[in-house]
Design a protein around this motif. Sequence first.
Motif, short mmCIF file in Angstrom:
data_model
loop_
_atom_site.label_atom_id
_atom_site.label_comp_id
_atom_site.label_asym_id
_atom_site.label_seq_id
_atom_site.Cartn_x
_atom_site.Cartn_y
_atom_site.Cartn_z
N ASP A 50 0.87 -1.17 0.00
CA ASP A 50 0.00 0.00 0.00
C ASP A 50 0.91 1.23 0.00
OD1 ASP A 50 -1.51 2.19 0.96
OD2 ASP A 50 -2.95 0.82 1.85
N CYS A 53 0.04 3.70 3.44
CA CYS A 53 0.44 3.32 4.80
C CYS A 53 1.54 2.26 4.79
CB CYS A 53 -0.77 2.84 5.60
SG CYS A 53 -1.47 1.32 4.97
N CYS A 75 -4.81 -1.20 1.09
CA CYS A 75 -5.34 -2.08 2.13
C CYS A 75 -6.80 -1.73 2.39
CB CYS A 75 -4.52 -1.95 3.41
SG CYS A 75 -4.71 -0.37 4.24
N CYS A 79 -7.30 4.42 2.35
CA CYS A 79 -5.97 4.65 1.79
C CYS A 79 -6.08 4.99 0.30
CB CYS A 79 -5.10 3.41 1.97
SG CYS A 79 -4.51 3.23 3.66
ZN LIG Z 1 -3.35 1.37 3.80
#
Ligand SMILES: [Zn+2]
Length: 90
Positions: A50, A53, A75, A79
């Motif tokens: 990702d 994050c 994810c 995000c």
């Molecule tokens: Zn994420």
Amino acid sequence: MTPLRFVILAILIFLAYRLLIGAFKKNQDGGKKQKTVKNDGPVNDVLVEDPVCHTLIPRKQAIHLQYQGEMVYFCSEKCCNTFIEQGEKK
Ligand SMILES: [Zn+2]
């Protein structure tokens, strides 16, 4: 021998045959299972990062977005939205 008795005998032979094959197959599958787990494992669990994050997620579970011709994986939708917002700011 009457035809009915012949059919019953044939069924009995067939069942005995299947039982033997079944027992034989079970032993074979036991050996095969270990192999298939090893082969399928990496294919099914391709991890993608990702970009927001930096979490690693299995690709199957990831949310994917076509971004500037490239596939980007996230994810969560949160995000994904953050990434789109960041992209628009630039
Ligand atoms: Zn994420």
